[in-house]
Design an enzyme around this catalytic site. Structure first.
Site, PDB file in Angstrom:
ATOM      1  N   ARG A  30      11.155  -1.677  11.099  1.00  0.00           N
ATOM      2  CA  ARG A  30      10.042  -1.182  11.905  1.00  0.00           C
ATOM      3  C   ARG A  30       9.844  -2.098  13.109  1.00  0.00           C
ATOM      4  NH1 ARG A  30       4.863   0.147   8.192  1.00  0.00           N
ATOM      5  NH2 ARG A  30       3.834  -1.174   9.719  1.00  0.00           N
TER       6      ARG A  30
ATOM      7  N   ARG B 299      -0.546  -8.992  13.260  1.00  0.00           N
ATOM      8  CA  ARG B 299      -1.183  -7.958  12.416  1.00  0.00           C
ATOM      9  C   ARG B 299      -2.044  -8.602  11.337  1.00  0.00           C
ATOM     10  NH1 ARG B 299       4.038  -5.247  10.664  1.00  0.00           N
ATOM     11  NH2 ARG B 299       2.750  -4.232   9.092  1.00  0.00           N
TER      12      ARG B 299
ATOM     13  N   ARG C  27      11.458  -5.683   5.077  1.00  0.00           N
ATOM     14  CA  ARG C  27      11.360  -4.229   4.864  1.00  0.00           C
ATOM     15  C   ARG C  27      12.382  -3.475   5.715  1.00  0.00           C
ATOM     16  NH1 ARG C  27       5.617  -1.755   5.323  1.00  0.00           N
ATOM     17  NH2 ARG C  27       5.641  -3.064   7.176  1.00  0.00           N
TER      18      ARG C  27
ATOM     19  N   ARG D 270      -9.965   0.754   8.433  1.00  0.00           N
ATOM     20  CA  ARG D 270      -9.521  -0.588   8.766  1.00  0.00           C
ATOM     21  C   ARG D 270     -10.569  -1.348   9.553  1.00  0.00           C
ATOM     22  NH1 ARG D 270      -3.791   0.303   8.598  1.00  0.00           N
ATOM     23  NH2 ARG D 270      -2.639  -1.532   9.187  1.00  0.00           N
TER      24      ARG D 270
ATOM     25  N   LYS E 261       0.837  -1.213   0.000  1.00  0.00           N
ATOM     26  CA  LYS E 261       0.000   0.000   0.000  1.00  0.00           C
ATOM     27  C   LYS E 261       0.870   1.262   0.000  1.00  0.00           C
ATOM     28  CE  LYS E 261      -2.117  -1.131   3.854  1.00  0.00           C
ATOM     29  NZ  LYS E 261      -1.427  -2.422   4.144  1.00  0.00           N
TER      30      LYS E 261
HETATM   31  P1  AP5 Z   1       4.798  -1.570   1.866  1.00  0.00           P
HETATM   32  O1  AP5 Z   1       4.466  -0.790   0.648  1.00  0.00           O
HETATM   33  O2  AP5 Z   1       5.532  -0.889   2.950  1.00  0.00           O
HETATM   34  O3  AP5 Z   1       3.484  -2.333   2.413  1.00  0.00           O
HETATM   35  P2  AP5 Z   1       2.198  -1.796   3.156  1.00  0.00           P
HETATM   36  O4  AP5 Z   1       1.016  -2.418   2.519  1.00  0.00           O
HETATM   37  O5  AP5 Z   1       2.235  -0.306   3.267  1.00  0.00           O
HETATM   38  O6  AP5 Z   1       2.419  -2.511   4.560  1.00  0.00           O
HETATM   39  P3  AP5 Z   1       2.316  -1.944   6.019  1.00  0.00           P
HETATM   40  O7  AP5 Z   1       3.059  -2.926   6.884  1.00  0.00           O
HETATM   41  O8  AP5 Z   1       2.730  -0.511   6.095  1.00  0.00           O
HETATM   42  O9  AP5 Z   1       0.828  -2.089   6.286  1.00  0.00           O
HETATM   43  P4  AP5 Z   1       0.108  -2.057   7.609  1.00  0.00           P
HETATM   44  O10 AP5 Z   1      -1.244  -1.862   7.114  1.00  0.00           O
HETATM   45  O11 AP5 Z   1       0.316  -3.231   8.475  1.00  0.00           O
HETATM   46  O12 AP5 Z   1       0.855  -0.883   8.421  1.00  0.00           O
HETATM   47  P5  AP5 Z   1       0.423   0.601   8.760  1.00  0.00           P
HETATM   48  O13 AP5 Z   1       1.652   1.411   8.802  1.00  0.00           O
HETATM   49  O14 AP5 Z   1      -0.694   1.022   7.922  1.00  0.00           O
HETATM   50  O15 AP5 Z   1       5.650  -2.853   1.367  1.00  0.00           O
HETATM   51  C1  AP5 Z   1       6.138  -3.813   2.290  1.00  0.00           C
HETATM   52  C2  AP5 Z   1       7.524  -4.293   1.824  1.00  0.00           C
HETATM   53  O16 AP5 Z   1       7.381  -5.008   0.591  1.00  0.00           O
HETATM   54  C3  AP5 Z   1       8.522  -3.165   1.543  1.00  0.00           C
HETATM   55  O17 AP5 Z   1       9.795  -3.584   1.941  1.00  0.00           O
HETATM   56  C4  AP5 Z   1       8.462  -2.986   0.024  1.00  0.00           C
HETATM   57  O18 AP5 Z   1       9.693  -2.510  -0.487  1.00  0.00           O
HETATM   58  C5  AP5 Z   1       8.141  -4.394  -0.446  1.00  0.00           C
HETATM   59  N1  AP5 Z   1       7.283  -4.415  -1.649  1.00  0.00           N
HETATM   60  C6  AP5 Z   1       6.216  -3.604  -1.914  1.00  0.00           C
HETATM   61  N2  AP5 Z   1       5.660  -3.911  -3.112  1.00  0.00           N
HETATM   62  C7  AP5 Z   1       6.391  -4.959  -3.606  1.00  0.00           C
HETATM   63  C8  AP5 Z   1       6.320  -5.724  -4.828  1.00  0.00           C
HETATM   64  N3  AP5 Z   1       5.364  -5.495  -5.762  1.00  0.00           N
HETATM   65  N4  AP5 Z   1       7.212  -6.714  -5.014  1.00  0.00           N
HETATM   66  C9  AP5 Z   1       8.191  -6.964  -4.065  1.00  0.00           C
HETATM   67  N5  AP5 Z   1       8.320  -6.265  -2.901  1.00  0.00           N
HETATM   68  C10 AP5 Z   1       7.419  -5.277  -2.679  1.00  0.00           C
HETATM   69  O19 AP5 Z   1      -0.124   0.424  10.251  1.00  0.00           O
HETATM   70  C11 AP5 Z   1       0.743   0.122  11.313  1.00  0.00           C
HETATM   71  C12 AP5 Z   1      -0.026   0.099  12.620  1.00  0.00           C
HETATM   72  O20 AP5 Z   1      -0.596   1.404  12.870  1.00  0.00           O
HETATM   73  C13 AP5 Z   1      -1.215  -0.863  12.692  1.00  0.00           C
HETATM   74  O21 AP5 Z   1      -0.810  -2.166  13.044  1.00  0.00           O
HETATM   75  C14 AP5 Z   1      -2.078  -0.177  13.751  1.00  0.00           C
HETATM   76  O22 AP5 Z   1      -1.572  -0.430  15.044  1.00  0.00           O
HETATM   77  C15 AP5 Z   1      -1.881   1.301  13.450  1.00  0.00           C
HETATM   78  N6  AP5 Z   1      -2.891   1.818  12.504  1.00  0.00           N
HETATM   79  C16 AP5 Z   1      -2.643   2.343  11.264  1.00  0.00           C
HETATM   80  N7  AP5 Z   1      -3.805   2.702  10.665  1.00  0.00           N
HETATM   81  C17 AP5 Z   1      -4.797   2.406  11.548  1.00  0.00           C
HETATM   82  C18 AP5 Z   1      -6.208   2.511  11.485  1.00  0.00           C
HETATM   83  N8  AP5 Z   1      -6.844   3.003  10.400  1.00  0.00           N
HETATM   84  N9  AP5 Z   1      -6.918   2.110  12.563  1.00  0.00           N
HETATM   85  C19 AP5 Z   1      -6.294   1.627  13.668  1.00  0.00           C
HETATM   86  N10 AP5 Z   1      -4.974   1.474  13.770  1.00  0.00           N
HETATM   87  C20 AP5 Z   1      -4.215   1.848  12.714  1.00  0.00           C
HETATM   88 MG    MG Z   2       2.401   1.061   4.858  1.00  0.00          MG
END
Ligand code: AP5
Ligand code: MG
Ligand code: ZN
Length: 215
Positions: free
Chosen positions: A160, A171, A127, A88, A13
């Site tokens: 992270r 997660r 990552r 979410r 994402k």
């Molecule tokens: P990346 O693009 O970083 O993936 P992502 O989908 O953004 O994954 P996240 O881990 O950030 O998602 P998340 O939803 O768990 O975390 P968030 O920060 O939102 O890619 C991942 C890796 O793969 C990278 O190394 C990249 O280089 C590689 N990659 C990407 N595309 C690729 C491809 N096509 N091929 C190969 N490699 C690839 O949330 C974190 C925490 O915050 C949550 O757990 C929660 O506690 C809190 N939080 C955030 N939003 C909310 C909400 N709305 N409500 C409640 N709590 C929330």
């Molecule tokens: Mg992300």
């Protein structure tokens, strides 16, 4: 365009959001990035989010909804926006509908990135992020030129806190329980586009732009 990106942890994402928002000239709103920034600054929001994020749990809806409501009210969102990691939960999606409905600017599309589970763990665990400029790398799929050093700003990279394998698994469980139902939610609203996220990063971007009818 008013868009959101759905998908499990590690689906790509953030990676695609950065590319899309540059291409479409709209702001990128990532609740995860906002919480991490608040944590780094030690603000009350950061302190409130920390214990949940460390355990791989969701931050409570009222906190998260308030944060997004405020951000969507800023002037740069009038041109549109891309939400990454919000909503979410069903209450968050309902709240988003009300926030956008109140100003008469409904959501245009929800893009769902589909990636098999074993790939997700591999992506999250490999990552690396730059704590200085926010750039994201992967040790195999998108390595920095020098090991563990940011290409953009030269700062040492780090993992992270929530990317250890046990926390990634937690997660994922939280995703299946609380977030996956939103696929159906946006499908029923006629807004969902599924995109295959299990291809190289450029191909995923192309597939999203194709789904948006905007190549
Ligand atoms: P990346 O693009 O970083 O993936 P992502 O989908 O953004 O994954 P996240 O881990 O950030 O998602 P998340 O939803 O768990 O975390 P968030 O920060 O939102 O890619 C991942 C890796 O793969 C990278 O190394 C990249 O280089 C590689 N990659 C990407 N595309 C690729 C491809 N096509 N091929 C190969 N490699 C690839 O949330 C974190 C925490 O915050 C949550 O757990 C929660 O506690 C809190 N939080 C955030 N939003 C909310 C909400 N709305 N409500 C409640 N709590 C929330
Ligand atoms: Mg992300
Ligand atoms: Zn950097």
């Amino acid at each position: 365009m008013r868009l959101l990106l759905l998908g499990p942890p590690g689906a790509g994402k953030g990676t695609q959001a950065r590319r899309l928002t540059e291409r479409l000239q709209i702001p990128h709103i990532s609740t995860g990035d906002m919480f991490r920034q608040a944590m780094a600054q030690g603000t009350p929001l950061g302190l409130a989010a920390k214990s949940y994020m460390e355990r791989g749990q969701l931050v409570p809806d009222d906190v998260t909804i308030g944060l997004v409501r405020e951000r969507l009210g800023e002037a740069d969102c009038e041109r549109g926006f891309l939400l990454d990691g919000f909503p979410r939960t069903v209450p968050q999606a309902d709240a988003l509908g009300r926030i956008l409905g109140d100003v008469g600017r409904p959501l245009d599309q929800a893009i769902n990135l589909e990636v098999p589970e074993k790939r997700l763990i591999e992506r999250a665990v490999g990552r690396r992020v730059c704590p200085n400029c926010g750039a994201t790398y992967h040790v195999v799929y998108n390595p920095p030129r020098l090991p563990e050093i940011c290409d953009v700003c030269g700062h040492p990279l780090r993992q992270r806190d929530d990317d250890r394998e046990e926390t990634v698994k937690r997660r994922l469980e939280v995703y299946y329980q609380q977030t996956e139902p939103l696929i159906r939610y946006y499908e029923e609203a006629g807004l969902l586009k599924n995109v295959n996220g299990d291809q190289d990063m450029d191909s995923v971007l192309e597939a999203i732009l194709l789904a948006l009818g905007n190549r």
